[in-house]
Write an enzyme that holds these catalytic residues in place. Sequence first.
Site, PDB file in Angstrom:
ATOM      1  N   TYR A  76       0.861  -1.183   0.000  1.00  0.00           N
ATOM      2  CA  TYR A  76       0.000   0.000   0.000  1.00  0.00           C
ATOM      3  C   TYR A  76       0.900   1.236   0.000  1.00  0.00           C
ATOM      4  O   TYR A  76       1.936   1.247   0.671  1.00  0.00           O
ATOM      5  CB  TYR A  76      -0.910  -0.008   1.234  1.00  0.00           C
ATOM      6  CG  TYR A  76      -1.872  -1.163   1.279  1.00  0.00           C
ATOM      7  CD1 TYR A  76      -2.392  -1.701   0.105  1.00  0.00           C
ATOM      8  CD2 TYR A  76      -2.277  -1.723   2.486  1.00  0.00           C
ATOM      9  CE1 TYR A  76      -3.283  -2.763   0.147  1.00  0.00           C
ATOM     10  CE2 TYR A  76      -3.170  -2.783   2.531  1.00  0.00           C
ATOM     11  CZ  TYR A  76      -3.662  -3.296   1.353  1.00  0.00           C
ATOM     12  OH  TYR A  76      -4.537  -4.346   1.393  1.00  0.00           O
ATOM     13  N   TYR A 141       3.775   4.902   6.342  1.00  0.00           N
ATOM     14  CA  TYR A 141       4.126   4.279   5.057  1.00  0.00           C
ATOM     15  C   TYR A 141       5.647   4.104   4.942  1.00  0.00           C
ATOM     16  O   TYR A 141       6.141   2.990   4.713  1.00  0.00           O
ATOM     17  CB  TYR A 141       3.581   5.124   3.894  1.00  0.00           C
ATOM     18  CG  TYR A 141       4.200   4.767   2.567  1.00  0.00           C
ATOM     19  CD1 TYR A 141       3.901   3.552   1.955  1.00  0.00           C
ATOM     20  CD2 TYR A 141       5.104   5.620   1.944  1.00  0.00           C
ATOM     21  CE1 TYR A 141       4.485   3.207   0.745  1.00  0.00           C
ATOM     22  CE2 TYR A 141       5.686   5.283   0.735  1.00  0.00           C
ATOM     23  CZ  TYR A 141       5.382   4.084   0.140  1.00  0.00           C
ATOM     24  OH  TYR A 141       5.969   3.737  -1.045  1.00  0.00           O
TER      25      TYR A 141
HETATM   26  N1  UFG Z   1       1.070  17.623  -5.403  1.00  0.00           N
HETATM   27  C1  UFG Z   1       0.249  18.729  -5.543  1.00  0.00           C
HETATM   28  N2  UFG Z   1      -1.053  18.509  -5.849  1.00  0.00           N
HETATM   29  C2  UFG Z   1      -1.583  17.272  -6.000  1.00  0.00           C
HETATM   30  C3  UFG Z   1      -0.738  16.148  -5.869  1.00  0.00           C
HETATM   31  C4  UFG Z   1       0.589  16.355  -5.557  1.00  0.00           C
HETATM   32  O1  UFG Z   1       0.685  19.880  -5.396  1.00  0.00           O
HETATM   33  O2  UFG Z   1      -2.782  17.165  -6.256  1.00  0.00           O
HETATM   34  C5  UFG Z   1       2.489  17.835  -5.090  1.00  0.00           C
HETATM   35  C6  UFG Z   1       2.913  17.208  -3.776  1.00  0.00           C
HETATM   36  O3  UFG Z   1       2.711  18.109  -2.732  1.00  0.00           O
HETATM   37  C7  UFG Z   1       4.374  16.894  -4.055  1.00  0.00           C
HETATM   38  C8  UFG Z   1       4.423  16.610  -5.554  1.00  0.00           C
HETATM   39  O4  UFG Z   1       3.228  17.179  -6.084  1.00  0.00           O
HETATM   40  O5  UFG Z   1       5.157  18.025  -3.797  1.00  0.00           O
HETATM   41  C9  UFG Z   1       4.455  15.146  -5.878  1.00  0.00           C
HETATM   42  O6  UFG Z   1       3.386  14.513  -5.186  1.00  0.00           O
HETATM   43  P1  UFG Z   1       2.938  12.998  -5.478  1.00  0.00           P
HETATM   44  O7  UFG Z   1       1.781  12.731  -4.571  1.00  0.00           O
HETATM   45  O8  UFG Z   1       2.787  12.793  -6.933  1.00  0.00           O
HETATM   46  O9  UFG Z   1       4.198  12.189  -5.039  1.00  0.00           O
HETATM   47  P2  UFG Z   1       4.930  12.170  -3.632  1.00  0.00           P
HETATM   48  O10 UFG Z   1       6.229  12.863  -3.833  1.00  0.00           O
HETATM   49  O11 UFG Z   1       4.122  12.630  -2.502  1.00  0.00           O
HETATM   50  O12 UFG Z   1       4.944  10.629  -3.424  1.00  0.00           O
HETATM   51  C10 UFG Z   1       5.889   9.788  -3.985  1.00  0.00           C
HETATM   52  C11 UFG Z   1       5.332   8.372  -4.032  1.00  0.00           C
HETATM   53  C12 UFG Z   1       5.003   7.905  -2.644  1.00  0.00           C
HETATM   54  C13 UFG Z   1       6.215   8.078  -1.780  1.00  0.00           C
HETATM   55  C14 UFG Z   1       6.725   9.481  -1.853  1.00  0.00           C
HETATM   56  C15 UFG Z   1       7.979   9.664  -1.101  1.00  0.00           C
HETATM   57  O13 UFG Z   1       4.181   8.359  -4.822  1.00  0.00           O
HETATM   58  O14 UFG Z   1       4.602   6.570  -2.678  1.00  0.00           O
HETATM   59  O15 UFG Z   1       6.998   9.808  -3.194  1.00  0.00           O
HETATM   60  O16 UFG Z   1       8.191  11.034  -0.873  1.00  0.00           O
HETATM   61  F1  UFG Z   1       5.892   7.836  -0.488  1.00  0.00           F
END
Ligand code: UFG
Length: 329
Positions: A76, A141
């Site tokens: 997950y 996670y």
């Molecule tokens: N973001 C937005 N709007 C959204 C979605 C994301 O501004 O609707 C931003 C987030 O704040 C972040 C960036 O876009 O700064 C990337 O976000 P994602 O959700 O696409 O990816 P993450 O960096 O949060 O997550 C990824 C993996 C996770 C992992 C994480 C580790 O998908 O599984 O990296 O940091 F945990």
Amino acid sequence: MNVLVIGGAGYIGSHCVRQLIEAGHNPVVLDNLVYGHKGALLPSVKFYCGNLDDPVLVGKILDDEKIDLVMHFAAYINVGESVRDPIKYYRNNVCGVVSLVETMLNHGVKKFVFSSTCATFGIPAKLPLVEDMPQHPINPYGQTKLDVENFLKNCARAYGLNSVAFRYFNASGAAEDGSIGEDHKPETHLIPLAIFAAMGKGPSLKIFGEDYKTPDGTCLRDYVHVDDLSRAHIAAFDKLNGDGMFLHYNLGTGTPNSVLEIIKGVEDVSGLKVPYEIAPRRPGDPDALFADSTKAKTELAWKIKYTNVRDIIATAWKWHKNNPEGFKD
Ligand code: UFG
């Protein structure tokens, strides 16, 4: 090699299955289809429906299919949900792996490829992130992934398990031919959400915070193509021949891109506007995360094909444009 791909009907798993076939291996998929899609698999791929913590089913597959190596993509991945419901995450992401590895060892399979994450590092003290920097995850996670890394280290010493953990940065993009791609329900990732907003399929995109300590105020992340990730996994197979080892690699391009740069990329690739609004910060988002992947490049001869984020976005755009509702199942 005969490879059992657990979670092979999911996003990264299904791309890896395609790469395994291209590289001449024989993948067999186990997926419970809670998040995976049968449509992500070619009809020729042998498929079992079930859970990774079912020792009878997994044991039978390992024996019947003469499995040499197990890859595990069935974790997950939703950070927010892991905060709200840690039991769900520990049960699947940690207990599930303990059960799986026990079954593997009982059936004489000692090669294991594990999907870890840059979220194991938490808020980085220094960038880019090198493998041996301190790991202090800031959500359940990331903690579950780090717990499994440590478990695998102990299994190397105790039982001679040979495993490799890949710490993904931001997995993104889709198969070059547009036949498979990202289809999470619900979708939380930036690139698909920006594409949906451009297509008018979803609401306007919410940018989670514009006051980060970055050049344009939005978060910096390291977007790495899912096929590049898959190739690193296969390149590691030859390394897993010892008598108990735990290897670990960071997988990213090393080039950070901001949320605003991704939006611009989606606009340029699609020729459409991405409607967006500024929203509050999402809890647990570090300002910047990007990888130093020198170790994977040196030890695995890992070559990154998609070094430009626009090319990654172009593959994602192709998939979503042709499959606006995702997979048909
Ligand atoms: N973001 C937005 N709007 C959204 C979605 C994301 O501004 O609707 C931003 C987030 O704040 C972040 C960036 O876009 O700064 C990337 O976000 P994602 O959700 O696409 O990816 P993450 O960096 O949060 O997550 C990824 C993996 C996770 C992992 C994480 C580790 O998908 O599984 O990296 O940091 F945990």
